[in-house]
Enzyme design. Structure first.
Site, PDB file in Angstrom:
ATOM      1  N   LEU A   9       0.836  -1.204   0.000  1.00 32.66           N
ATOM      2  CA  LEU A   9       0.000   0.000   0.000  1.00 32.66           C
ATOM      3  C   LEU A   9       0.871   1.256   0.000  1.00 32.66           C
ATOM      4  O   LEU A   9       1.708   1.436   0.892  1.00 32.66           O
ATOM      5  CB  LEU A   9      -0.909   0.004   1.234  1.00 32.66           C
ATOM      6  N   ARG A  16       1.532  13.729   7.516  1.00 37.46           N
ATOM      7  CA  ARG A  16       2.325  14.093   8.691  1.00 37.46           C
ATOM      8  C   ARG A  16       3.801  14.355   8.332  1.00 37.46           C
ATOM      9  O   ARG A  16       4.553  14.879   9.135  1.00 37.46           O
ATOM     10  CB  ARG A  16       2.205  12.992   9.760  1.00 37.46           C
ATOM     11  N   ASP A 101       5.440   2.008   4.150  1.00 39.42           N
ATOM     12  CA  ASP A 101       6.155   2.888   5.088  1.00 39.42           C
ATOM     13  C   ASP A 101       6.770   2.152   6.274  1.00 39.42           C
ATOM     14  O   ASP A 101       7.036   2.751   7.305  1.00 39.42           O
ATOM     15  CB  ASP A 101       5.235   4.026   5.562  1.00 39.42           C
ATOM     16  N   ASN A 226       5.689   7.803   9.800  1.00 42.38           N
ATOM     17  CA  ASN A 226       4.567   8.701   9.521  1.00 42.38           C
ATOM     18  C   ASN A 226       4.999  10.164   9.540  1.00 42.38           C
ATOM     19  O   ASN A 226       4.366  11.010   8.926  1.00 42.38           O
ATOM     20  CB  ASN A 226       3.445   8.494  10.542  1.00 42.38           C
ATOM     21  N   ARG A 331      35.487  16.214  -8.999  1.00 40.59           N
ATOM     22  CA  ARG A 331      34.142  16.331  -9.565  1.00 40.59           C
ATOM     23  C   ARG A 331      33.930  15.267 -10.616  1.00 40.59           C
ATOM     24  O   ARG A 331      34.861  14.565 -11.027  1.00 40.59           O
ATOM     25  CB  ARG A 331      33.940  17.741 -10.113  1.00 40.59           C
ATOM     26  N   TYR A 364      43.675  23.737 -10.138  1.00 44.91           N
ATOM     27  CA  TYR A 364      42.412  23.369 -10.775  1.00 44.91           C
ATOM     28  C   TYR A 364      42.739  22.704 -12.110  1.00 44.91           C
ATOM     29  O   TYR A 364      43.456  23.278 -12.936  1.00 44.91           O
ATOM     30  CB  TYR A 364      41.498  24.589 -11.015  1.00 44.91           C
TER      31      TYR A 364
HETATM   32  C1  UD1 Z   1      -1.719   1.564   9.718  1.00 49.70           C
HETATM   33  C2  UD1 Z   1      -2.705   0.565  10.388  1.00 49.70           C
HETATM   34  C3  UD1 Z   1      -2.298   0.433  11.842  1.00 49.70           C
HETATM   35  C4  UD1 Z   1      -0.853  -0.049  11.949  1.00 49.70           C
HETATM   36  C5  UD1 Z   1       0.097   0.867  11.157  1.00 49.70           C
HETATM   37  C6  UD1 Z   1       1.453   0.221  11.074  1.00 49.70           C
HETATM   38  C7  UD1 Z   1      -4.893   0.798   9.315  1.00 49.70           C
HETATM   39  C8  UD1 Z   1      -6.250   1.375   9.421  1.00 49.70           C
HETATM   40  N1  UD1 Z   1      -4.037   1.084  10.281  1.00 49.70           N
HETATM   41  O1  UD1 Z   1      -1.878   2.807  10.360  1.00 49.70           O
HETATM   42  O2  UD1 Z   1      -3.156  -0.511  12.494  1.00 49.70           O
HETATM   43  O3  UD1 Z   1      -0.472  -0.103  13.307  1.00 49.70           O
HETATM   44  O4  UD1 Z   1      -0.381   1.061   9.814  1.00 49.70           O
HETATM   45  O5  UD1 Z   1       2.413   1.073  10.558  1.00 49.70           O
HETATM   46  O6  UD1 Z   1      -4.619   0.098   8.367  1.00 49.70           O
HETATM   47  N2  UD1 Z   1      -2.628   3.879   2.268  1.00 49.70           N
HETATM   48  C9  UD1 Z   1      -3.182   3.737   1.007  1.00 49.70           C
HETATM   49  N3  UD1 Z   1      -4.442   4.197   0.788  1.00 49.70           N
HETATM   50  C10 UD1 Z   1      -5.206   4.763   1.765  1.00 49.70           C
HETATM   51  C11 UD1 Z   1      -4.627   4.883   3.043  1.00 49.70           C
HETATM   52  C12 UD1 Z   1      -3.345   4.435   3.269  1.00 49.70           C
HETATM   53  O7  UD1 Z   1      -2.555   3.232   0.096  1.00 49.70           O
HETATM   54  O8  UD1 Z   1      -6.339   5.115   1.470  1.00 49.70           O
HETATM   55  C13 UD1 Z   1      -1.259   3.412   2.490  1.00 49.70           C
HETATM   56  C14 UD1 Z   1      -0.312   4.514   2.900  1.00 49.70           C
HETATM   57  O9  UD1 Z   1       0.303   5.098   1.769  1.00 49.70           O
HETATM   58  C15 UD1 Z   1       0.692   3.776   3.793  1.00 49.70           C
HETATM   59  C16 UD1 Z   1      -0.107   2.607   4.340  1.00 49.70           C
HETATM   60  O10 UD1 Z   1      -1.256   2.487   3.530  1.00 49.70           O
HETATM   61  O11 UD1 Z   1       1.789   3.275   3.052  1.00 49.70           O
HETATM   62  C17 UD1 Z   1      -0.510   2.835   5.795  1.00 49.70           C
HETATM   63  O12 UD1 Z   1      -1.242   4.027   5.895  1.00 49.70           O
HETATM   64  P1  UD1 Z   1      -1.024   5.030   7.106  1.00 49.70           P
HETATM   65  O13 UD1 Z   1      -1.919   6.183   6.908  1.00 49.70           O
HETATM   66  O14 UD1 Z   1       0.403   5.282   7.303  1.00 49.70           O
HETATM   67  O15 UD1 Z   1      -1.600   4.125   8.293  1.00 49.70           O
HETATM   68  P2  UD1 Z   1      -1.261   4.199   9.835  1.00 49.70           P
HETATM   69  O16 UD1 Z   1      -2.029   5.297  10.449  1.00 49.70           O
HETATM   70  O17 UD1 Z   1       0.209   4.195  10.037  1.00 49.70           O
HETATM   71 CA    CA Z   2       1.941   4.301   8.728  1.00 47.29          CA
END
Ligand code: UD1
Ligand code: CA
Length: 464
Positions: A9, A16, A101, A226, A331, A364
């Protein structure tokens, strides 16, 4: 899990981070964050799908075609993100879901989770960790029997749930049929109004389908990024990992805390990295070198038995037995062959320097070709730029260029030629010639005292 698909994802903006760059592209030790996640699953999964949305084009460009992409047009939550990838999944089997992430997760940890999933015959398995500070993570809610009952997000958690220190790493294996069965049932009636992937766990459990958990031994592998503070922490842990593996392979890091070495760097045995040294990109260093202190090498190749102190180099090649620095700047396009010496306050650009040539002080050299065994006197400057064009300078083997010469390009100095100190060379120098290109010295004997006297009285007149 040979034929498993992984879904990563990466559609979120990463608000943030307060950044123009999408979060998963922020570099950690030289590579975008998401590329670590891809590397970690590559050994386990033959097919990788990345869910992109916010600045998806940029991610596609940087990550390239080693993965497939699917777009999530609106970022409505992690369940919604996975839903976009569902049409790309095979009819049955398992799918791994990861966040872009959490770059510290290792292939081993992911493999352990996958094994646990298979052994348990679970519908879903979640990778968890016990952390000292669970703030911001989803908490793992366990039932009386110790099974996973569900995951509750920080923002939705009760005060009691917030005390739970077992967190969701955001990494899961799902049985594809089970996932498809429940993903449509996920709602968005929570504080953030998002479709949480984490809700799938409770739904599966309520349906009586088995949910398993694999607990990470080392919680730091689960640290997510984050914000910039977490970025700094994860960067520092990744650096430790890289530094440890270099030391295990026989490299001395005198002060690992101040050795900033990218993941793609290779360093040979018995090389010593001194404090405050940055080695970046695709730099390769041979054996038995001394690099640093206070140095930066970016995308360079360094041979063996070379010394590079208090200096900076970019896209350059440094051969065996070369000494550079202190305070040199190489360089892009500099090539130093075997046993070359480059000393203090020397800048070199787009120049090949033949073996055993010495450029020891205050020079140089740009757009030039230097043979071997040449001595470049202190203060010598290659005048490569005429205001319009960069011109070439060629100096053949064993030439001697005296101190403080200007070599006005385009110009060639022949083999074994000797150019007197202070010369401004504007014409080619034939091989073997002694060239003096400066005003002749005039000695006016006995005139020093009178000259000073005159000068003094002039100065006194000026004061009156
Ligand atoms: C998420 C989890 C949390 C976990 C944490 C671990 C959920 C609801 N929460 O929270 O339980 O402890 O990760 O690090 O899943 N993303 C998408 N599309 C969206 C939303 C997010 O692709 O619509 C992707 C983001 O780019 C990211 C990842 O999903 O890479 C996680 O999203 P993020 O917003 O960082 O979730 P957390 O609040 O960290
Ligand atoms: Ca996250």
């Amino acid at each position: 899990m040979e034929k498993t698909t992984a879904v990563i994802l990466a559609a979120g903006e990463g608000k943030r981070m307060q950044s123009a760059l999408p979060k998963v592209l922020h570099p950690i030790c030289g590579y975008p964050m998401i590329s670590y996640v891809i590397s970690a699953v590559k050994g386990i999964c033959s097919d990788i799908v990345v869910v992109v949305g916010h600045q998806g084009e940029k991610i596609r460009q940087l990550v390239g075609n080693r993965v497939r992409y699917v777009e999530q047009k609106e970022q409505l939550g992690t369940a919604h993100a996975v839903l976009q990838a569902v049409p790309l999944l095979p009819a049955e089997g398992n799918v791994l879901v990861l966040c872009g992430d959490t770059p510290l997760l290792t292939a081993e940890a992911i493999g352990n989770m996958a094994d646990r999933h298979s052994q348990a015959g679970a519908a879903a398995t979640v990778l968890t960790a016990h952390v000292p500070d669970p703030y911001g993570y989803g908490r793992i809610v366990r039932d009386e029997k110790g099974g996973v009952a569900g995951i509750v997000e920080e923002k939705d958690a009760t005060a009691g749930e917030r005390k739970i220190t077992e967190i969701n790493t955001g990494t899961y294996v799902f049985d594809i049929r089970s996932l498809k069965e429940v993903i449509d049932e996920v709602g968005c009636s929570n504080v953030q109004g998002e479709y949480y992937l984490t809700d799938c766990i409770a739904i599966l459990q309520q349906k009586g389908l088995p949910v398993a958990a694999e607990v990470l031994e080392d919680y730091t592998l689960a640290l997510g990024v984050n914000d910039r503070m977490q970025l700094a922490r994860v960067q520092s842990l990744m650096q430790q990992r890289i530094n440890n593996s270099l030391m295990e392979a026989g490299v001395t890091l005198v002060d690992p805390q101040t050795s900033y070495i990218d993941a793609g760097v290779r360093i040979g045995r018995d090389t010593v990295v001194m404090p405050n040294t940055i080695i970046r990109g695709r730099t390769v260093v041979g054996e038995n070198c001394i690099i640093g202190p206070n140095s930066e090498l970016v995308d360079c190749r360094v041979g063996s038995n070379s010394v590079f102190r208090h200096s900076v180099a970019n896209s350059s090649e440094i051969g065996d037995g070369v000494a550079v620095g202190p305070f040199a700047h190489l360089r892009s396009g500099t090539v130093l062959e075997k046993d070359v010496k480059v000393g203090g306050f020397v800048e070199i650009k787009k120049t090949r320097v033949g073996s055993k040539t010495k450029i020891a002080h205050l020079s140089y050299i740009g757009d030039a070709q230097l043979g071997s065994g040449i001595n470049m006197g202190g203060g010598t400057i290659v005048v490569n730029y005429d205001g319009k064009r960069k011109n070439l300078t060629t100096i053949h083997d064993n030439a001697f260029i005296g101190c403080n010469c200007n070599l006005v390009a385009p110009v060639t100095v022949g083999k074994g030629a000797y150019v007197a100190a202070g010369s401004t060379v504007t014409e080619d120098v034939p091989a073997g010639s002694l060239t003096i290109a400066r005003a002749r010295q005039v000695n006016k004997e006995g005139r020093a005292a009178r000259y000073l006297e005159n000068n003094n009285s002039k100065n006194m007149n000026r004061k009156e």
